[in-house]
Design an enzyme around this catalytic site. Structure first.
Site, PDB file in Angstrom:
ATOM      1  N   ASP A 117       0.859  -1.182   0.000  1.00  0.00           N
ATOM      2  CA  ASP A 117       0.000   0.000   0.000  1.00  0.00           C
ATOM      3  C   ASP A 117       0.895   1.231   0.000  1.00  0.00           C
ATOM      4  OD1 ASP A 117      -2.341  -1.482   0.064  1.00  0.00           O
ATOM      5  OD2 ASP A 117      -2.497  -1.424   2.237  1.00  0.00           O
ATOM      6  N   ASP A 136      -6.946  -1.719  -4.282  1.00  0.00           N
ATOM      7  CA  ASP A 136      -7.961  -1.446  -3.265  1.00  0.00           C
ATOM      8  C   ASP A 136      -9.074  -0.561  -3.825  1.00  0.00           C
ATOM      9  OD1 ASP A 136      -6.402  -2.875  -1.457  1.00  0.00           O
ATOM     10  OD2 ASP A 136      -5.479  -1.081  -0.610  1.00  0.00           O
TER      11      ASP A 136
END
Length: 159
Positions: A117, A136
């Protein structure tokens, strides 16, 4: 079905290319953070061993492989569902977004042991501590689209 496959492949390729560039090209894993447009957009490295927002991030190897299995099972289930009850174009795109994003995060778990991330957005005096990635975004948009664009009243069926 082809539309779903093309969208899934595009999301997967974009997600993996950006992750490779950020992790290896920008060395964000070592640098940890790069201000792009502070405070609105910062590249902030976070290795997520859990699910969204780091939930269930126990770090156990069994959890890693369990999450991989769940993501693969959901991807297959969505593809089977869409094949059995074909939605309109928006439904195919939504399914492709979800599947492409899920597979992108699966590859991260296999290769890195965690999901890479790196996007962090803050605004209006609120400091967001969480990072996310393109996969995501695609998973969220795809799931929302499947709710809105499938089932009865979900739009015109694709030819």
């Amino acid at each position: 079905m082809r539309l779903m496959g093309w969208v899934a492949a595009a999301v997967f390729a974009i997600d993996q290319a950006l992750k490779y560039y950020v992790v290896h090209g920008l060395a964000l894993a070592e640098v940890r953070a790069i201000d792009v447009w502070p405070p609105y957009l910062t590249l902030r490295m976070a290795w997520n061993t859990g699910i969204n927002f780091g939930l269930f991030a126990g770090g156990a190897e069994a959890a890693r492989w369990g999450l991989i299995g769940i993501a693969l099972a959901i991807s297959v289930a969505v593809a089977v569902w869409i094949r059995r009850d074909p939605p309109g174009r928006a439904g195919f795109v939504s399914a492709g977004l979800l599947i492409g994003g899920a597979l992108g995060n699966v590859v991260d778990r296999v290769v890195y042991g965690a999901v890479a991330d790196f996007l962090n957005m803050s605004c209006c005096g609120i400091d967001n501590p969480f990072s996310f990635n393109v996969a995501d975004i695609a998973i969220f948009a795809g799931a929302l689209g499947l709710v809105v664009f499938t089932g009865e009243g979900g739009g015109e069926k694709a030819p």
